[in-house]
Design an enzyme around this catalytic site. Structure first.
Site, PDB file in Angstrom:
ATOM      1  N   GLU A  48       0.739  -1.416  -0.107  1.00 46.79           N
ATOM      2  CA  GLU A  48       0.103   0.154  -0.051  1.00 46.79           C
ATOM      3  C   GLU A  48       0.672   1.135   0.064  1.00 46.79           C
ATOM      4  O   GLU A  48       1.679   1.779   0.696  1.00 46.79           O
ATOM      5  CB  GLU A  48      -0.897   0.032   1.218  1.00 46.79           C
ATOM      6  CG  GLU A  48      -1.220  -1.341   1.257  1.00 46.79           C
ATOM      7  CD  GLU A  48      -2.664  -1.252   0.465  1.00 46.79           C
ATOM      8  OE1 GLU A  48      -3.394   0.107  -0.254  1.00 46.79           O
ATOM      9  OE2 GLU A  48      -3.654  -2.106   0.085  1.00 46.79           O
ATOM     10  N   CYS A  96      -2.788   8.966   3.360  1.00 46.38           N
ATOM     11  CA  CYS A  96      -2.268   8.631   1.971  1.00 46.38           C
ATOM     12  C   CYS A  96      -3.285   8.929   0.714  1.00 46.38           C
ATOM     13  O   CYS A  96      -2.842   9.156  -0.213  1.00 46.38           O
ATOM     14  CB  CYS A  96      -2.150   6.931   1.349  1.00 46.38           C
ATOM     15  SG  CYS A  96      -3.439   6.480   2.363  1.00 46.38           S
TER      16      CYS A  96
HETATM   17  P1  NAD Z   1       8.708   4.828   4.600  1.00 47.35           P
HETATM   18  O1  NAD Z   1       8.756   4.154   2.967  1.00 47.35           O
HETATM   19  O2  NAD Z   1      10.111   5.432   4.689  1.00 47.35           O
HETATM   20  O3  NAD Z   1       8.982   3.663   5.763  1.00 47.35           O
HETATM   21  C1  NAD Z   1       7.733   2.834   5.495  1.00 47.35           C
HETATM   22  C2  NAD Z   1       7.982   1.769   6.679  1.00 47.35           C
HETATM   23  O4  NAD Z   1       9.239   0.829   6.285  1.00 47.35           O
HETATM   24  C3  NAD Z   1       8.748   2.146   7.986  1.00 47.35           C
HETATM   25  O5  NAD Z   1       8.512   0.634   9.191  1.00 47.35           O
HETATM   26  C4  NAD Z   1      10.659   2.222   7.723  1.00 47.35           C
HETATM   27  O6  NAD Z   1      10.975   2.109   8.574  1.00 47.35           O
HETATM   28  C5  NAD Z   1      10.244   0.717   6.467  1.00 47.35           C
HETATM   29  N1  NAD Z   1      11.772   0.710   5.894  1.00 47.35           N
HETATM   30  C6  NAD Z   1      12.633   1.552   5.385  1.00 47.35           C
HETATM   31  N2  NAD Z   1      12.827   0.120   4.823  1.00 47.35           N
HETATM   32  C7  NAD Z   1      12.948  -0.695   4.587  1.00 47.35           C
HETATM   33  C8  NAD Z   1      13.443  -1.326   3.902  1.00 47.35           C
HETATM   34  N3  NAD Z   1      14.365  -1.454   3.492  1.00 47.35           N
HETATM   35  N4  NAD Z   1      12.609  -2.800   4.005  1.00 47.35           N
HETATM   36  C9  NAD Z   1      11.934  -2.772   5.030  1.00 47.35           C
HETATM   37  N5  NAD Z   1      11.394  -2.191   5.596  1.00 47.35           N
HETATM   38  C10 NAD Z   1      12.268  -1.095   5.193  1.00 47.35           C
HETATM   39  O7  NAD Z   1       7.379   5.423   4.055  1.00 47.35           O
HETATM   40  P2  NAD Z   1       6.900   6.745   5.334  1.00 47.35           P
HETATM   41  O8  NAD Z   1       7.187   8.010   5.187  1.00 47.35           O
HETATM   42  O9  NAD Z   1       7.296   5.836   7.236  1.00 47.35           O
HETATM   43  O10 NAD Z   1       4.773   6.499   5.046  1.00 47.35           O
HETATM   44  C11 NAD Z   1       4.461   7.271   4.303  1.00 47.35           C
HETATM   45  C12 NAD Z   1       4.439   6.712   2.666  1.00 47.35           C
HETATM   46  O11 NAD Z   1       3.328   6.331   3.398  1.00 47.35           O
HETATM   47  C13 NAD Z   1       3.458   7.779   2.234  1.00 47.35           C
HETATM   48  O12 NAD Z   1       4.134   8.022   1.099  1.00 47.35           O
HETATM   49  C14 NAD Z   1       2.112   7.838   1.946  1.00 47.35           C
HETATM   50  O13 NAD Z   1       1.451   7.682   0.719  1.00 47.35           O
HETATM   51  C15 NAD Z   1       2.100   5.815   2.318  1.00 47.35           C
HETATM   52  N6  NAD Z   1       1.020   5.452   3.074  1.00 47.35           N
HETATM   53  C16 NAD Z   1       0.334   4.567   2.029  1.00 47.35           C
HETATM   54  C17 NAD Z   1      -1.145   4.141   2.808  1.00 47.35           C
HETATM   55  C18 NAD Z   1      -1.787   3.286   1.226  1.00 47.35           C
HETATM   56  O14 NAD Z   1      -2.731   3.014   1.910  1.00 47.35           O
HETATM   57  N7  NAD Z   1      -1.348   2.517   0.275  1.00 47.35           N
HETATM   58  C19 NAD Z   1      -1.511   4.361   4.005  1.00 47.35           C
HETATM   59  C20 NAD Z   1      -0.463   5.290   4.795  1.00 47.35           C
HETATM   60  C21 NAD Z   1       0.831   5.491   3.717  1.00 47.35           C
END
Ligand code: NAD
Length: 508
Positions: free
Chosen positions: A244, A278
């Site tokens: 997502e 999001c």
């Molecule tokens: P992010 O991608 O920076 O981090 C998300 C998670 O991934 C964190 O827990 C992080 O520690 C982890 N992570 C980072 N690198 C990783 C790796 N290499 N392997 C595994 N895990 C790793 O996202 P964010 O900044 O925390 O969240 C914001 C984003 O999330 C926005 O783009 C938003 O649109 C999206 N979002 C989407 C939805 C949806 O339902 N589509 C819902 C909420 C947020």
């Protein structure tokens, strides 16, 4: 959270969780190593069979208790969410407590139906008389990796169907907002969830990678860039993923729309949760005849918003920017647009005297050469663009790598729905936005770069299972017609039968 024996060196590895609205450090949490994640995985796998054996009703009892816990302890939960996100009391109540309160009951009630054995009938006479069944078996150990914008809904929320399906779960919350997930570990224990079934692995990206390496399926919510890394990592072990990801949701306002409702919705759904949703309205396209009136209404409403450190219910409308880097992204989009000729009608500045804020902002004179119209801003900004007609609006709405949500505003709902069907997004509302997320019966997932798979609906729980087909033959001859030894006479008979079944009649 499960206590893990830690090496002295690892004990120094901590994350300071900061309150974005005040800058104060709330608490520190450990960064779990790959070794520690493995220990959690072993514990989860050992505990899972008994959880599965409890059956739907046994598991639902725990989930329903947790549902009540969330409502009974909502003030404590809200306080924790607000302390690590800087969001308002209302944003925490409506979109986090409200979501999870509903989700516990929904999955407790619907899991048995969504995952019930399905009896199948085949039209193929060659399997006549056999019992055919599709069953959904839990995967075992599910890894949920979550973002910082909704620590309860988008991190813990995705654990609920995984648990209802009979899995053990390891949740890797965002390093920015891990406290809510830890509080939920306490909650779930109090509600009778057996040890090891829900465990929290706090840490950075490396901890997330370790989770991917250990689990049977990854439910990831976060940015598109990280989502690609998650999928790459999961490919090494052929682990299925559900992603997502980010969005750039367009809002299309037609000339016949209820302008007052559309303006209220544009203001609310672009600024709610500080625009860090999001499915926030990230850009608006307004038909020329109502453009000026719409812009005036939205600007007036956005100007009236109160922003600041949340101090209980009703204190502010728009909270802080949760993630430090996000403030640079939001400022960057607005500043670049301004330099390229956009007009800022209200807002347009970061405020960092105490806490981390970005003023609720309305931008006009924007176009698709600007990042504010094409890249995810994820802040309290609304760029509004004038369009000649619905055709131009649909074209611009689809001119995006993203396809999460969208909305169309018109008094002609038939036309609105027809336009909605032409928008490349996983969910499109007519005269509404975001509320599709509340209908857990409706699948919610992104098209294009916004994701893979979906949450909610039958698919939102079946993804946490392995599908197994069963064929049971009760009455059968000693030797079926197609078995050895091959004989010319039988082969001829089977050939003629096939011709009769599949080859009769004329074709175009
Ligand atoms: P992010 O991608 O920076 O981090 C998300 C998670 O991934 C964190 O827990 C992080 O520690 C982890 N992570 C980072 N690198 C990783 C790796 N290499 N392997 C595994 N895990 C790793 O996202 P964010 O900044 O925390 O969240 C914001 C984003 O999330 C926005 O783009 C938003 O649109 C999206 N979002 C989407 C939805 C949806 O339902 N589509 C819902 C909420 C947020």
């Amino acid at each position: 959270m499960a206590i893990v024996e830690r090496e002295p060196s690892a004990q120094q590895q901590q994350i300071d969780v900061e309150n974005p609205a005040t800058g104060a450090v709330v608490r520190s949490v450990p960064i779990l190593s790959a070794e520690e994640v493995r220990t959690l995985a072993e514990r989860g796998r050992a505990a899972q069979p008994a959880w599965e054996a409890l059956g739907f009703e046994g598991r639902a009892r725990v989930l329903r208790r947790a549902q009540k816990w969330v409502l009974d302890h909502r003030e404590r939960l809200i306080e924790t969410i607000v302390s690590e996100t800087g969001k308002t009391h209302e944003d925490a109540l409506l979109a986090e407590i409200g979501y999870v309160g509903n989700a516990f009951g929904f999955w407790a009630k619907n899991a048995p139906e969504y995952l019930a054995d399905e009896k199948v009938r085949s039209a193929n006479p060659f399997v006549l008389g056999r019992k055919l069944v599709v069953r959904y078996a839990p995967l075992g150990l599910v890894g949920v990796i979550g973002p910082w914008n909704y620590p309860l809904s988008n991190s813990f929320g995705d654990c609920i169907p995984a648990l209802a399906a009979g899995n053990a779960v390891i949740l890797k919350p965002s390093e920015v907002t891990p406290l809510t997930s830890l509080l939920m570990a306490e909650a779930m224990r109090e509600c009778g969830l057996p040890d090891g079934i829900y465990q929290v692995a706090t840490g950075l990206g490396e901890t997330g990678q370790a989770v991917i390496d250990e689990v049977d399926m990854v439910m990831f919510t976060g940015s598109t860039a990280t989502g690609k890394k998650v999928m790459e990592r999961a490919a090494r072990t052929l682990t299925p993923v559900s992603l997502e990801l980010g969005g750039k949701d367009p809002m299309i306002v037609l000339a016949d729309a209820d302008l007052e409702r559309a303006a209220n919705a544009a203001t609310y759904y672009s600024m709610q949760n500080g625009g860090q949703t999001c499915i926030s309205v990230e850009r608006a396209y307004v038909e020329a005849p109502v453009y000026d009136a719409f812009v005036a209404k939205v600007t007036q409403k956005v100007k009236a918003l109160r922003q600041g450190a949340p101090a209980g219910p009703g204190s502010v409308d728009v909270g802080a920017i949760t993630f430090p880097k996000q403030l640079d992204i939001v400022s960057g989009h607005v500043d670049a647009a301004r330099s390229a000729g956009a007009t800022v009608l209200t807002g347009g500045h970061a405020r960092t005297e105490s806490g981390r804020f970005y003023e609720p902002t309305v931008l006009v004179d924007v176009d698709h050469s600007m990042a504010c119209m094409t890249e995810e801003t994820f802040g309290p900004t609304l760029p509004i663009m004038r369009v000649n007609d619905a055709e131009e609006a649909v074209k611009l709405a689809n001119d995006s790598p993203y396809g999460l949500g969208a909305s169309v505003w018109t008094s002609d709902v038939t036309r609105g729905e027809a336009l909605a069907r032409r928008i490349e997004a996983g969910a499109v509302c007519v005269n509404d936005a975001q509320v599709n997320y509340l209908a857990l019966e409706l699948p919610m997932g992104g098209w294009k770069s916004s994701g893979l798979g979906s949450r909610h609906g039958a698919g939102g729980i079946r993804k946490y299972t392995r599908q197994q087909s069963l064929l049971v033959t009760r009455l059968a001859p000693k030797r079926d017609l197609h078995m050895f030894p091959y004989k010319a006479k039988t082969t001829g008979l089977l050939g003629r039968a096939m011709k009769l079944l599949y080859g009769r009649g004329k074709r175009d």
